[in-house]
Design a protein around this motif. Sequence first.
Motif, PDB file in Angstrom:
ATOM      1  N   TYR A 139       0.834  -1.209   0.000  1.00  0.00           N
ATOM      2  CA  TYR A 139       0.000   0.000   0.000  1.00  0.00           C
ATOM      3  C   TYR A 139       0.869   1.260   0.000  1.00  0.00           C
ATOM      4  CZ  TYR A 139      -4.390  -2.504   1.075  1.00  0.00           C
ATOM      5  OH  TYR A 139      -5.493  -3.302   1.049  1.00  0.00           O
ATOM      6  N   ALA A 140       1.951   1.258   0.761  1.00  0.00           N
ATOM      7  CA  ALA A 140       2.846   2.419   0.787  1.00  0.00           C
ATOM      8  C   ALA A 140       3.430   2.674  -0.601  1.00  0.00           C
ATOM      9  CB  ALA A 140       3.964   2.212   1.813  1.00  0.00           C
ATOM     10  N   GLY A 141       3.841   1.614  -1.281  1.00  0.00           N
ATOM     11  CA  GLY A 141       4.354   1.764  -2.642  1.00  0.00           C
ATOM     12  C   GLY A 141       3.291   2.288  -3.597  1.00  0.00           C
ATOM     13  N   VAL A 142       2.072   1.814  -3.452  1.00  0.00           N
ATOM     14  CA  VAL A 142       0.974   2.292  -4.310  1.00  0.00           C
ATOM     15  C   VAL A 142       0.714   3.777  -4.046  1.00  0.00           C
ATOM     16  CG1 VAL A 142      -1.499   2.065  -4.800  1.00  0.00           C
ATOM     17  CG2 VAL A 142      -0.076   0.024  -4.594  1.00  0.00           C
ATOM     18  N   LEU A 143       0.765   4.194  -2.794  1.00  0.00           N
ATOM     19  CA  LEU A 143       0.574   5.614  -2.488  1.00  0.00           C
ATOM     20  C   LEU A 143       1.614   6.483  -3.192  1.00  0.00           C
ATOM     21  CD1 LEU A 143      -0.305   5.644   1.322  1.00  0.00           C
ATOM     22  CD2 LEU A 143      -1.759   6.368  -0.569  1.00  0.00           C
ATOM     23  N   VAL A 144       2.850   6.062  -3.158  1.00  0.00           N
ATOM     24  CA  VAL A 144       3.912   6.814  -3.836  1.00  0.00           C
ATOM     25  C   VAL A 144       3.652   6.849  -5.338  1.00  0.00           C
ATOM     26  CG1 VAL A 144       6.389   6.853  -4.359  1.00  0.00           C
ATOM     27  CG2 VAL A 144       5.603   6.374  -2.025  1.00  0.00           C
ATOM     28  N   LEU A 145       3.276   5.713  -5.913  1.00  0.00           N
ATOM     29  CA  LEU A 145       2.953   5.656  -7.337  1.00  0.00           C
ATOM     30  C   LEU A 145       1.825   6.624  -7.680  1.00  0.00           C
ATOM     31  CD1 LEU A 145       3.190   4.232 -10.140  1.00  0.00           C
ATOM     32  CD2 LEU A 145       1.448   2.640  -9.298  1.00  0.00           C
ATOM     33  N   LEU A 146       0.800   6.667  -6.869  1.00  0.00           N
ATOM     34  CA  LEU A 146      -0.333   7.551  -7.129  1.00  0.00           C
ATOM     35  C   LEU A 146       0.081   9.017  -7.109  1.00  0.00           C
ATOM     36  CD1 LEU A 146      -3.066   5.740  -5.003  1.00  0.00           C
ATOM     37  CD2 LEU A 146      -2.777   5.683  -7.502  1.00  0.00           C
ATOM     38  N   ALA A 147       0.935   9.389  -6.163  1.00  0.00           N
ATOM     39  CA  ALA A 147       1.401  10.776  -6.096  1.00  0.00           C
ATOM     40  C   ALA A 147       2.293  11.118  -7.287  1.00  0.00           C
ATOM     41  CB  ALA A 147       2.149  11.021  -4.791  1.00  0.00           C
ATOM     42  N   LEU A 148       3.161  10.194  -7.679  1.00  0.00           N
ATOM     43  CA  LEU A 148       4.092  10.459  -8.785  1.00  0.00           C
ATOM     44  C   LEU A 148       3.404  10.552 -10.144  1.00  0.00           C
ATOM     45  CD1 LEU A 148       7.080   8.144  -7.795  1.00  0.00           C
ATOM     46  CD2 LEU A 148       6.977  10.644  -7.666  1.00  0.00           C
ATOM     47  N   THR A 149       2.248   9.953 -10.274  1.00  0.00           N
ATOM     48  CA  THR A 149       1.555   9.924 -11.570  1.00  0.00           C
ATOM     49  C   THR A 149       0.375  10.887 -11.630  1.00  0.00           C
ATOM     50  OG1 THR A 149       0.198   8.060 -10.831  1.00  0.00           O
ATOM     51  CG2 THR A 149       2.224   7.540 -12.059  1.00  0.00           C
ATOM     52  N   ALA A 150       0.248  11.771 -10.647  1.00  0.00           N
ATOM     53  CA  ALA A 150      -0.857  12.735 -10.610  1.00  0.00           C
ATOM     54  C   ALA A 150      -2.203  12.037 -10.762  1.00  0.00           C
ATOM     55  CB  ALA A 150      -0.665  13.813 -11.678  1.00  0.00           C
ATOM     56  N   ALA A 151      -2.376  10.955 -10.023  1.00  0.00           N
ATOM     57  CA  ALA A 151      -3.600  10.161 -10.125  1.00  0.00           C
ATOM     58  C   ALA A 151      -4.841  10.919  -9.665  1.00  0.00           C
ATOM     59  CB  ALA A 151      -3.454   8.867  -9.323  1.00  0.00           C
ATOM     60  N   GLY A 152      -4.675  12.025  -8.979  1.00  0.00           N
ATOM     61  CA  GLY A 152      -5.815  12.824  -8.543  1.00  0.00           C
ATOM     62  C   GLY A 152      -6.442  13.642  -9.655  1.00  0.00           C
ATOM     63  N   HIS A 153      -5.782  13.712 -10.806  1.00  0.00           N
ATOM     64  CA  HIS A 153      -6.315  14.490 -11.929  1.00  0.00           C
ATOM     65  C   HIS A 153      -7.456  13.779 -12.641  1.00  0.00           C
ATOM     66  CE1 HIS A 153      -2.668  17.365 -12.499  1.00  0.00           C
ATOM     67  NE2 HIS A 153      -2.903  17.109 -11.228  1.00  0.00           N
ATOM     68  N   THR A 154      -7.512  12.466 -12.542  1.00  0.00           N
ATOM     69  CA  THR A 154      -8.576  11.697 -13.179  1.00  0.00           C
ATOM     70  C   THR A 154      -9.573  11.292 -12.104  1.00  0.00           C
ATOM     71  OG1 THR A 154      -7.012  10.858 -14.825  1.00  0.00           O
ATOM     72  CG2 THR A 154      -9.077   9.638 -14.567  1.00  0.00           C
ATOM     73  N   LEU A 155     -10.826  11.574 -12.335  1.00  0.00           N
ATOM     74  CA  LEU A 155     -11.902  11.277 -11.383  1.00  0.00           C
ATOM     75  C   LEU A 155     -11.644  11.920 -10.021  1.00  0.00           C
ATOM     76  CD1 LEU A 155     -12.545   7.489 -12.165  1.00  0.00           C
ATOM     77  CD2 LEU A 155     -13.751   9.478 -13.092  1.00  0.00           C
ATOM     78  N   GLY A 156     -11.036  13.093 -10.037  1.00  0.00           N
ATOM     79  CA  GLY A 156     -10.751  13.812  -8.806  1.00  0.00           C
ATOM     80  C   GLY A 156     -10.573  15.290  -9.092  1.00  0.00           C
ATOM     81  N   PHE A 157     -10.245  16.025  -8.067  1.00  0.00           N
ATOM     82  CA  PHE A 157     -10.085  17.475  -8.179  1.00  0.00           C
ATOM     83  C   PHE A 157      -8.623  17.895  -8.289  1.00  0.00           C
ATOM     84  CE2 PHE A 157     -14.076  16.770  -5.875  1.00  0.00           C
ATOM     85  CZ  PHE A 157     -14.947  17.449  -6.719  1.00  0.00           C
ATOM     86  N   GLY A 158      -7.748  16.977  -8.661  1.00  0.00           N
ATOM     87  CA  GLY A 158      -6.315  17.246  -8.718  1.00  0.00           C
ATOM     88  C   GLY A 158      -5.918  18.368  -9.662  1.00  0.00           C
ATOM     89  N   LYS A 159      -6.523  18.432 -10.835  1.00  0.00           N
ATOM     90  CA  LYS A 159      -6.177  19.516 -11.781  1.00  0.00           C
ATOM     91  C   LYS A 159      -6.546  20.868 -11.197  1.00  0.00           C
ATOM     92  CE  LYS A 159      -6.410  17.044 -16.139  1.00  0.00           C
ATOM     93  NZ  LYS A 159      -7.109  16.880 -17.407  1.00  0.00           N
ATOM     94  N   PHE A 160      -7.761  20.962 -10.654  1.00  0.00           N
ATOM     95  CA  PHE A 160      -8.195  22.222 -10.038  1.00  0.00           C
ATOM     96  C   PHE A 160      -7.280  22.569  -8.869  1.00  0.00           C
ATOM     97  CE2 PHE A 160     -10.572  24.189  -6.546  1.00  0.00           C
ATOM     98  CZ  PHE A 160     -10.837  25.423  -7.125  1.00  0.00           C
ATOM     99  N   TRP A 161      -7.015  21.608  -8.011  1.00  0.00           N
ATOM    100  CA  TRP A 161      -6.164  21.804  -6.841  1.00  0.00           C
ATOM    101  C   TRP A 161      -4.780  22.314  -7.268  1.00  0.00           C
ATOM    102  CZ3 TRP A 161      -6.705  21.904  -1.668  1.00  0.00           C
ATOM    103  CH2 TRP A 161      -5.571  21.738  -0.879  1.00  0.00           C
ATOM    104  N   SER A 162      -4.215  21.685  -8.289  1.00  0.00           N
ATOM    105  CA  SER A 162      -2.873  22.062  -8.753  1.00  0.00           C
ATOM    106  C   SER A 162      -2.835  23.466  -9.344  1.00  0.00           C
ATOM    107  CB  SER A 162      -2.374  21.064  -9.800  1.00  0.00           C
ATOM    108  OG  SER A 162      -2.190  19.798  -9.209  1.00  0.00           O
ATOM    109  N   SER A 163      -3.978  23.967  -9.792  1.00  0.00           N
ATOM    110  CA  SER A 163      -4.017  25.306 -10.397  1.00  0.00           C
ATOM    111  C   SER A 163      -4.181  26.413  -9.361  1.00  0.00           C
ATOM    112  CB  SER A 163      -5.160  25.386 -11.411  1.00  0.00           C
ATOM    113  OG  SER A 163      -6.417  25.393 -10.751  1.00  0.00           O
ATOM    114  N   LEU A 164      -4.449  26.079  -8.114  1.00  0.00           N
ATOM    115  CA  LEU A 164      -4.613  27.102  -7.079  1.00  0.00           C
ATOM    116  C   LEU A 164      -3.290  27.842  -6.867  1.00  0.00           C
ATOM    117  CD1 LEU A 164      -6.722  25.139  -4.437  1.00  0.00           C
ATOM    118  CD2 LEU A 164      -7.529  26.884  -6.046  1.00  0.00           C
ATOM    119  N   PRO A 165      -3.336  29.159  -6.679  1.00  0.00           N
ATOM    120  CA  PRO A 165      -2.097  29.934  -6.511  1.00  0.00           C
ATOM    121  C   PRO A 165      -1.196  29.428  -5.387  1.00  0.00           C
ATOM    122  CG  PRO A 165      -3.955  31.404  -6.876  1.00  0.00           C
ATOM    123  CD  PRO A 165      -4.528  30.020  -6.739  1.00  0.00           C
ATOM    124  N   ILE A 166      -1.773  29.052  -4.253  1.00  0.00           N
ATOM    125  CA  ILE A 166      -0.930  28.581  -3.143  1.00  0.00           C
ATOM    126  C   ILE A 166      -0.230  27.270  -3.497  1.00  0.00           C
ATOM    127  CG2 ILE A 166      -2.785  27.367  -1.916  1.00  0.00           C
ATOM    128  CD1 ILE A 166      -1.344  28.405   0.694  1.00  0.00           C
TER     129      ILE A 166
END
Length: 187
Positions: free
Chosen positions: A152-179
Amino acid sequence: MEAMTAATHHNPTRENVAGTAAETTAEKATRYVLAGLRLALGWVFLWAFLDKLFGLGRATPAKNAWIDGGSPTKGFLGNAVSGPFEGMYHNIAGAAWADWLFMIGLAGIGIALLLGVGMRIAAAAGSLLLVLMWTAVLPPENNPFMDDHLIYAGVLVLLALTAAGHTLGFGKFWSSLPIVQRLPWLK
């Protein structure tokens, strides 16, 4: 996925009419599989939080619910721990600070994964929590060193490295925030 898309952007045979790289079927499938893994792992963390909070009867009996005065760390760390760190974990079992850190971690990691935001923080915190849980049962029951906590720890790292939050999530919006633009570790 950003790196994969960027790497394929310069291949002229894959450019569409607008001049941007066309996503292959395999790349699209990979994005959705990673998003599915993110959502599944997010639910694992959030469910653990909810079960311990309300004593839903899976891993936590109703009489041990945190909301009713039970301790989310006392049972496991006080009884089920074995190995070289047993004494350390017995000493923190049931401590209020350990209960709060554990529950905040489960909820925060679960929510971040489900929403697809703060993936780097969620991966770091989740991996730390999982490795600590792994050290609580050394050696693992069915293998000399490997168990699901490390996977599970390895999968978590993989998910962060591949921007997995951009698909079916709010990752793109989150990444565009100024902060987040100013502080990329918040991605």
